[in-house]
Design a protein around this motif. Sequence first.
Motif, mmCIF file in Angstrom:
data_model
loop_
_atom_site.group_PDB
_atom_site.id
_atom_site.type_symbol
_atom_site.label_atom_id
_atom_site.label_comp_id
_atom_site.label_asym_id
_atom_site.label_seq_id
_atom_site.Cartn_x
_atom_site.Cartn_y
_atom_site.Cartn_z
ATOM 1 N N UNK A 7 0.855 -1.184 0.000
ATOM 2 C CA UNK A 7 0.000 0.000 0.000
ATOM 3 C C UNK A 7 0.888 1.231 0.000
ATOM 4 N N UNK A 8 0.568 2.190 -0.861
ATOM 5 C CA UNK A 8 1.270 3.468 -0.896
ATOM 6 C C UNK A 8 0.264 4.555 -0.558
ATOM 7 N N UNK A 9 0.611 5.372 0.445
ATOM 8 C CA UNK A 9 -0.280 6.429 0.908
ATOM 9 C C UNK A 9 0.483 7.748 0.854
ATOM 10 N N UNK A 61 -8.606 3.298 6.215
ATOM 11 C CA UNK A 61 -8.738 1.892 6.608
ATOM 12 C C UNK A 61 -8.865 1.094 5.323
ATOM 13 N N UNK A 62 -7.975 0.131 5.140
ATOM 14 C CA UNK A 62 -7.975 -0.685 3.934
ATOM 15 C C UNK A 62 -8.319 -2.116 4.330
ATOM 16 N N UNK A 63 -9.419 -2.611 3.781
ATOM 17 C CA UNK A 63 -9.821 -3.998 4.004
ATOM 18 C C UNK A 63 -9.055 -4.868 3.012
ATOM 19 N N UNK A 64 -8.480 -5.954 3.493
ATOM 20 C CA UNK A 64 -7.671 -6.828 2.655
ATOM 21 C C UNK A 64 -8.457 -8.082 2.272
ATOM 22 N N UNK A 77 8.441 5.577 5.541
ATOM 23 C CA UNK A 77 7.964 6.908 5.151
ATOM 24 C C UNK A 77 9.136 7.707 4.616
ATOM 25 N N UNK A 78 9.016 8.136 3.360
ATOM 26 C CA UNK A 78 10.092 8.903 2.738
ATOM 27 C C UNK A 78 9.503 9.869 1.719
ATOM 28 N N UNK A 79 9.915 11.128 1.790
ATOM 29 C CA UNK A 79 9.495 12.155 0.833
ATOM 30 C C UNK A 79 7.977 12.257 0.711
ATOM 31 N N UNK A 80 7.272 12.164 1.841
ATOM 32 C CA UNK A 80 5.825 12.331 1.832
ATOM 33 C C UNK A 80 5.034 11.110 1.400
ATOM 34 N N UNK A 81 5.705 9.984 1.163
ATOM 35 C CA UNK A 81 5.028 8.773 0.737
ATOM 36 C C UNK A 81 5.254 7.661 1.762
ATOM 37 N N UNK A 82 4.157 7.109 2.257
ATOM 38 C CA UNK A 82 4.206 5.990 3.193
ATOM 39 C C UNK A 82 3.985 4.708 2.406
ATOM 40 N N UNK A 86 2.775 -5.766 3.504
ATOM 41 C CA UNK A 86 2.086 -6.701 4.402
ATOM 42 C C UNK A 86 2.079 -8.095 3.785
ATOM 43 N N UNK A 87 2.979 -8.981 4.242
ATOM 44 C CA UNK A 87 3.014 -10.339 3.708
ATOM 45 C C UNK A 87 1.744 -11.116 4.063
ATOM 46 N N UNK A 88 1.293 -11.938 3.142
ATOM 47 C CA UNK A 88 0.118 -12.768 3.406
ATOM 48 C C UNK A 88 0.477 -13.823 4.445
ATOM 49 N N UNK A 89 -0.505 -14.145 5.291
ATOM 50 C CA UNK A 89 -0.296 -15.088 6.383
ATOM 51 C C UNK A 89 -0.631 -16.512 5.956
#
Length: 105
Positions: A7-9, A61-64, A77-82, A86-89
Amino acid sequence: RDGAFVLNVALAGFEPGELKVTATPRQIMVKASHEHKAASTEKEEPKVRWTEFRSNDVFRRVELPRAIDVDKVAAKYQNGLLEIVAPQAQSAAEAATEVKVSTGS
């Protein structure tokens, strides 16, 4: 990416300490909160006084579609981008886990 959700925020203007990422087996939550206060002083203009507050709050909130391994979620977090990886379980646990946000590369 290698069986992981990525995910990129965009969160320009926030400091890393103002970000909170929480992961549960089926969702990721991102909260960012920033408050800015500006005030004049009598030295600038003795008859004019003002105070201004500005706050920025972001919540996502992101539903997977599949469960993730909350202990292996990483956030950078770098240059305003988070970026959150998240590896699948293999199997889902139900507890929520707060994710540490790192800076740089």
